[in-house]
Design a protein around this motif. Structure first.
Motif, short mmCIF file in Angstrom:
data_model
loop_
_atom_site.label_atom_id
_atom_site.label_comp_id
_atom_site.label_asym_id
_atom_site.label_seq_id
_atom_site.Cartn_x
_atom_site.Cartn_y
_atom_site.Cartn_z
N SER A 118 0.85 -1.07 -0.11
CA SER A 118 -0.04 0.03 -0.08
C SER A 118 0.96 1.33 0.05
CB SER A 118 -0.95 -0.05 1.10
OG SER A 118 -1.64 1.28 1.29
N GLU A 119 1.93 1.20 0.65
CA GLU A 119 2.84 2.32 0.87
C GLU A 119 3.43 2.58 -0.56
OE1 GLU A 119 5.58 1.53 4.02
OE2 GLU A 119 4.28 2.38 5.14
N ARG A 120 4.05 1.45 -1.23
CA ARG A 120 4.61 1.56 -2.62
C ARG A 120 3.37 2.12 -3.52
NH1 ARG A 120 7.48 -3.12 -1.05
NH2 ARG A 120 5.64 -4.51 -1.90
N HIS A 121 2.10 1.70 -3.46
CA HIS A 121 1.23 2.22 -4.46
C HIS A 121 0.99 3.79 -4.33
CE1 HIS A 121 -2.09 1.71 -7.23
NE2 HIS A 121 -2.85 2.46 -6.28
N ALA A 122 0.90 4.20 -2.93
CA ALA A 122 0.68 5.48 -2.61
C ALA A 122 1.83 6.30 -3.16
CB ALA A 122 0.37 5.65 -1.21
N ALA A 123 2.95 5.98 -3.02
CA ALA A 123 4.23 6.63 -3.25
C ALA A 123 4.20 6.71 -4.84
CB ALA A 123 5.59 5.95 -2.87
N ARG A 124 3.82 5.73 -5.52
CA ARG A 124 3.86 5.67 -7.11
C ARG A 124 2.76 6.66 -7.56
NH1 ARG A 124 1.90 0.37 -8.83
NH2 ARG A 124 3.49 -0.19 -7.10
N LEU A 125 1.74 6.74 -7.00
CA LEU A 125 0.57 7.64 -7.37
C LEU A 125 0.90 9.27 -7.13
CD1 LEU A 125 -2.68 5.88 -6.00
CD2 LEU A 125 -1.94 6.30 -8.41
N ALA A 126 1.55 9.29 -5.76
CA ALA A 126 2.10 10.68 -5.55
C ALA A 126 3.18 11.15 -6.60
CB ALA A 126 2.65 10.81 -4.35
N ALA A 127 4.04 10.14 -6.98
CA ALA A 127 4.83 10.49 -8.11
C ALA A 127 4.42 10.81 -9.36
CB ALA A 127 5.89 9.33 -8.03
N GLU A 128 3.32 10.13 -9.71
CA GLU A 128 2.74 10.33 -11.06
C GLU A 128 1.96 11.75 -11.03
OE1 GLU A 128 0.07 7.28 -11.78
OE2 GLU A 128 1.73 5.73 -12.34
#
Length: 106
Positions: free
Chosen positions: A66-76
């Motif tokens: 979940s943390e990786r997914h949230a970080a990926r969304l923030a980067a996008e």
């Protein structure tokens, strides 16, 4: 007169996932001890500890994902939008057919 103002140092965000995993690991040790203290068989306490450890491990994996997914969304969100197919510029495959110049075709 007062001196130059400085902003207070920014504290990093708390790592709540690690806190949750630490408390879960603590309970994996504490619960079997309490169970044995109150008369449960050691085999039952060990199986309870293994079950709690398994649940803790799975929850840790889900939290990290979940943390990786949230970080990926923030980067996008920070990255500029690159168009419909993610390409920039006018490539050879953009638009219709091209026949090589402005000469009429007979």
């Amino acid at each position: 007169m007062s001196g130059p103002r400085t902003t207070p140092p920014q504290r990093p965000a708390p790592d709540t996932a690690s806190d949750v995993v630490r408390w879960a690991a603590f309970s994996c040790v504490l619960v079997p001890v309490v169970l044995v203290w109150y008369g449960t068989s050691p085999a039952g306490a060990i199986s309870t500890a293994l079950g709690l450890a398994t649940i803790t491990w799975v929850c840790r994996l889900l939290l990290r994902e979940s943390e990786r997914h949230a970080a990926r969304l923030a980067a996008e969100e920070r990255a500029p939008h690159r168009g419909r197919h993610g390409r920039t510029g006018t490539g050879a495959h953009r638009g219709g057919r091209r026949n090589g110049g402005n000469t009429p075709v007979d």
